[in-house]
Design a protein around this motif. Sequence first.
Motif, mmCIF file in Angstrom:
data_model
loop_
_atom_site.group_PDB
_atom_site.id
_atom_site.type_symbol
_atom_site.label_atom_id
_atom_site.label_comp_id
_atom_site.label_asym_id
_atom_site.label_seq_id
_atom_site.Cartn_x
_atom_site.Cartn_y
_atom_site.Cartn_z
ATOM 1 N N THR A 327 0.831 -1.208 0.000
ATOM 2 C CA THR A 327 0.000 0.000 0.000
ATOM 3 C C THR A 327 0.863 1.256 0.000
ATOM 4 O O THR A 327 0.604 2.210 -0.747
ATOM 5 C CB THR A 327 -0.927 -0.009 1.232
ATOM 6 O OG1 THR A 327 -1.738 -1.188 1.202
ATOM 7 C CG2 THR A 327 -1.824 1.211 1.236
ATOM 8 N N ASN A 328 1.905 1.255 0.826
ATOM 9 C CA ASN A 328 2.799 2.418 0.858
ATOM 10 C C ASN A 328 3.534 2.596 -0.464
ATOM 11 O O ASN A 328 3.757 3.727 -0.919
ATOM 12 C CB ASN A 328 3.814 2.257 1.995
ATOM 13 C CG ASN A 328 3.187 2.460 3.359
ATOM 14 O OD1 ASN A 328 2.188 3.152 3.485
ATOM 15 N ND2 ASN A 328 3.747 1.845 4.380
ATOM 16 N N ALA A 329 3.932 1.472 -1.078
ATOM 17 C CA ALA A 329 4.649 1.557 -2.353
ATOM 18 C C ALA A 329 3.776 2.180 -3.436
ATOM 19 O O ALA A 329 4.215 3.055 -4.190
ATOM 20 C CB ALA A 329 5.114 0.164 -2.775
ATOM 21 N N LEU A 330 2.517 1.738 -3.521
ATOM 22 C CA LEU A 330 1.605 2.302 -4.519
ATOM 23 C C LEU A 330 1.302 3.768 -4.230
ATOM 24 O O LEU A 330 1.243 4.602 -5.143
ATOM 25 C CB LEU A 330 0.305 1.491 -4.552
ATOM 26 C CG LEU A 330 0.406 0.081 -5.159
ATOM 27 C CD1 LEU A 330 -0.889 -0.680 -4.929
ATOM 28 C CD2 LEU A 330 0.719 0.157 -6.645
ATOM 29 N N ALA A 331 1.108 4.070 -2.946
ATOM 30 C CA ALA A 331 0.799 5.452 -2.574
ATOM 31 C C ALA A 331 1.946 6.399 -2.880
ATOM 32 O O ALA A 331 1.731 7.599 -3.091
ATOM 33 C CB ALA A 331 0.448 5.519 -1.090
ATOM 34 N N ASN A 332 3.165 5.867 -2.923
ATOM 35 C CA ASN A 332 4.334 6.706 -3.205
ATOM 36 C C ASN A 332 4.779 6.632 -4.662
ATOM 37 O O ASN A 332 5.910 6.993 -4.988
ATOM 38 C CB ASN A 332 5.486 6.315 -2.289
ATOM 39 C CG ASN A 332 5.294 6.819 -0.871
ATOM 40 O OD1 ASN A 332 5.520 7.988 -0.573
ATOM 41 N ND2 ASN A 332 4.840 5.939 0.009
ATOM 42 N N GLY A 333 3.889 6.122 -5.527
ATOM 43 C CA GLY A 333 4.154 6.227 -6.958
ATOM 44 C C GLY A 333 4.732 5.006 -7.631
ATOM 45 O O GLY A 333 5.017 5.054 -8.833
ATOM 46 N N MET A 334 4.915 3.893 -6.936
ATOM 47 C CA MET A 334 5.448 2.689 -7.597
ATOM 48 C C MET A 334 4.388 2.107 -8.518
ATOM 49 O O MET A 334 3.224 2.002 -8.146
ATOM 50 C CB MET A 334 5.874 1.650 -6.559
ATOM 51 C CG MET A 334 6.500 0.395 -7.165
ATOM 52 S SD MET A 334 7.003 -0.830 -5.925
ATOM 53 C CE MET A 334 8.385 0.014 -5.147
ATOM 54 N N ASP A 335 4.777 1.734 -9.731
ATOM 55 C CA ASP A 335 3.814 1.148 -10.668
ATOM 56 C C ASP A 335 3.508 -0.296 -10.280
ATOM 57 O O ASP A 335 4.305 -0.963 -9.607
ATOM 58 C CB ASP A 335 4.350 1.206 -12.096
ATOM 59 C CG ASP A 335 5.617 0.381 -12.265
ATOM 60 O OD1 ASP A 335 5.523 -0.768 -12.709
ATOM 61 O OD2 ASP A 335 6.705 0.905 -11.928
ATOM 62 N N VAL A 336 2.364 -0.784 -10.724
ATOM 63 C CA VAL A 336 1.881 -2.104 -10.322
ATOM 64 C C VAL A 336 2.802 -3.211 -10.807
ATOM 65 O O VAL A 336 3.026 -4.197 -10.103
ATOM 66 C CB VAL A 336 0.448 -2.322 -10.847
ATOM 67 C CG1 VAL A 336 -0.019 -3.743 -10.572
ATOM 68 C CG2 VAL A 336 -0.505 -1.326 -10.213
ATOM 69 N N LYS A 337 3.362 -3.085 -12.001
ATOM 70 C CA LYS A 337 4.237 -4.125 -12.541
ATOM 71 C C LYS A 337 5.482 -4.296 -11.678
ATOM 72 O O LYS A 337 5.891 -5.426 -11.357
ATOM 73 C CB LYS A 337 4.643 -3.761 -13.972
ATOM 74 C CG LYS A 337 5.596 -4.766 -14.624
ATOM 75 C CD LYS A 337 4.962 -6.134 -14.756
ATOM 76 C CE LYS A 337 5.900 -7.122 -15.427
ATOM 77 N NZ LYS A 337 5.330 -8.496 -15.484
ATOM 78 N N SER A 347 1.585 -12.778 -11.649
ATOM 79 C CA SER A 347 0.950 -11.879 -12.598
ATOM 80 C C SER A 347 0.617 -10.547 -11.945
ATOM 81 O O SER A 347 0.270 -10.489 -10.762
ATOM 82 C CB SER A 347 -0.331 -12.518 -13.145
ATOM 83 O OG SER A 347 -1.098 -11.599 -13.877
ATOM 84 N N SER A 348 0.694 -9.481 -12.730
ATOM 85 C CA SER A 348 0.305 -8.166 -12.225
ATOM 86 C C SER A 348 -1.188 -8.116 -11.930
ATOM 87 O O SER A 348 -1.641 -7.301 -11.111
ATOM 88 C CB SER A 348 0.663 -7.081 -13.248
ATOM 89 O OG SER A 348 2.046 -7.064 -13.488
ATOM 90 N N ALA A 349 -1.962 -8.980 -12.593
ATOM 91 C CA ALA A 349 -3.410 -9.007 -12.350
ATOM 92 C C ALA A 349 -3.706 -9.389 -10.905
ATOM 93 O O ALA A 349 -4.647 -8.874 -10.296
ATOM 94 C CB ALA A 349 -4.077 -9.999 -13.304
ATOM 95 N N THR A 350 -2.896 -10.290 -10.333
ATOM 96 C CA THR A 350 -3.072 -10.667 -8.924
ATOM 97 C C THR A 350 -2.882 -9.465 -8.026
ATOM 98 O O THR A 350 -3.654 -9.229 -7.089
ATOM 99 C CB THR A 350 -2.067 -11.773 -8.552
ATOM 100 O OG1 THR A 350 -2.205 -12.869 -9.441
ATOM 101 C CG2 THR A 350 -2.287 -12.233 -7.116
ATOM 102 N N THR A 351 -1.845 -8.687 -8.308
ATOM 103 C CA THR A 351 -1.569 -7.488 -7.509
ATOM 104 C C THR A 351 -2.714 -6.494 -7.617
ATOM 105 O O THR A 351 -3.144 -5.900 -6.621
ATOM 106 C CB THR A 351 -0.256 -6.837 -7.977
ATOM 107 O OG1 THR A 351 0.757 -7.833 -8.047
ATOM 108 C CG2 THR A 351 0.178 -5.742 -7.026
ATOM 109 N N LEU A 352 -3.239 -6.297 -8.841
ATOM 110 C CA LEU A 352 -4.340 -5.358 -9.042
ATOM 111 C C LEU A 352 -5.593 -5.808 -8.308
ATOM 112 O O LEU A 352 -6.310 -4.995 -7.718
ATOM 113 C CB LEU A 352 -4.636 -5.223 -10.537
ATOM 114 C CG LEU A 352 -3.738 -4.239 -11.308
ATOM 115 C CD1 LEU A 352 -4.007 -4.350 -12.791
ATOM 116 C CD2 LEU A 352 -3.971 -2.809 -10.829
ATOM 117 N N ASN A 353 -5.869 -7.126 -8.326
ATOM 118 C CA ASN A 353 -7.067 -7.632 -7.646
ATOM 119 C C ASN A 353 -6.992 -7.394 -6.144
ATOM 120 O O ASN A 353 -7.993 -7.078 -5.506
ATOM 121 C CB ASN A 353 -7.225 -9.131 -7.923
ATOM 122 C CG ASN A 353 -7.648 -9.416 -9.353
ATOM 123 O OD1 ASN A 353 -8.215 -8.549 -10.015
ATOM 124 N ND2 ASN A 353 -7.360 -10.607 -9.834
#
Length: 520
Positions: A327-337, A347-353
């Motif tokens: 959550t912190n990584a995404l909030a600080n701009g890290m892309d999902v891949k 898969s990145s789809a797992t992360t997105l789900n």
Amino acid sequence: MARKRKSGQGTVRLRKDGRWEGRIVVGYDDRGYPKTKNVTAKTKAECEQKLKALIQSRTPQNKTRITPDMPFGEWLDHWYQTYSKPHIRLSTQAAYETDVYLHVIPEIGHIPLDKLTQNDLQQFYARLKKGGNLKDKAGVSNGVVRACHGKCRSALEKAKAEGLIKKNPAIGCKLPPKKAREMQVLTREEMQRFLIQAKEEGYYEAFLLELATGMRRGELMALQWNDFNMATGELHICRQVCRVKGKLSISKPKTKGSVRSVILPPAVVQALKEYKKTVHSRWLFPSPVKEDMPIDPANIRQRLHIVLEHAQCKQVRFHDLRHTFATNALANGMDVKTLSTIIGHVSSATTLNIYAHTTEEMQRQAAANIDRGIGKAEAQEAAVQPTAKTMATFQAYKGKKRKSGTGYLKEIKPGLWEGRYSPVWPDGKKHSRDVYGKTKEECETKLAELITQMKKEIAAVKAKRQPIPDGISKKERAVMDYMKAHPEVTNKSQIAKGAGVNRSTVQRHYDKIREIIIEY
């Protein structure tokens, strides 16, 4: 080009010594590796003949008679042992065997495979929900019902593929809803308090590394120093540790995407460099009680809850620390891949789900930023962030040290406390005894009673002991005490083992001690 032998006929090859060797797979061990048997001969024809005889000799005792009317339990066992077990991890095997052998087979294993209906399965699932718990006969969770259904469906699908049944009766069964566990994350202030308390309790580096990488618990505990490149800050994750049937097992990570390398932040690299000076083991986090073994994942989970309690943080699962990192990584701009690669998702789809709620919040924030840029709207007041003054008020909980002679008290798990007293007895050895209680107060009371009882026993032993004659050493006294207590033992090696001394000590002083015993 050589012809490929059919499945089940084994392999034949020419060895370097000139002989021919035939080999067949006869089963699989607990780790999923094949067990083989072989034959050798001077000629290829002779070798093939021996191999054929070996296969035929093993067929009656190893091959299940597969027929449409065989009991469903026999087919389920055959499916698990043949098609499933060799390809799953040890920890997964334990879960499969509980579902297959303790839930499904006792209930519906007697029904013929080709007579099993969807109604049979539906009634079985209902009985599980009503009273399928093996411990207290209460209803099992929705997850257990769905897990049992998954095994039945897969086994029946294989039976359909083999032509044993026309359709899969498990398809279309109504199942209890799948309830995802609520994800919790630590706030920035909670993380700071948590790490301050972890440093006080000696687990700072482990939890810092977890919050910086989001590793799974087993992966974190399985790290070795040769996985860490201090020069580049690269950390290679290539194994995991888990407890299977009461023993720690080191195995490959969960999925192929779990074998990965991550680059650690400079501050974490520096912390690990300093930490390395205090560790004398190949493991990053060695067990304090077992030589050349990592910390048990169950122990680090227990320690997490203690640190959270002392740090005045909400109680979260260890896996929630992984969610906190993501959550912190995404909030600080890290892309999902990139995040998917770091945390080991295939898969990145797992992360997105899993983190869809986080990305939606990021989109709303982006829209608000655009609105402020276009419409000159004023930014709403942000959530209160911890300040230096706020953090300065938090002092790590140091705990209360127990006085000498009052024993040892520990919470093993929620609702179970253990007390231990380990005094030194007159023979020079520590003898430990344990008591247990549901609450700290109950265990403390039992421990006090145990200490009183053991002190009386020690005093009684001391009262029976005679004065040590002049010139008798402590080792000789230990031998003398053992020989007096066990006059029937004359073997010097056994006496040495019982007295806790070397055999040479018994050998040197045996005659002298016997004379003393006879005299006294």
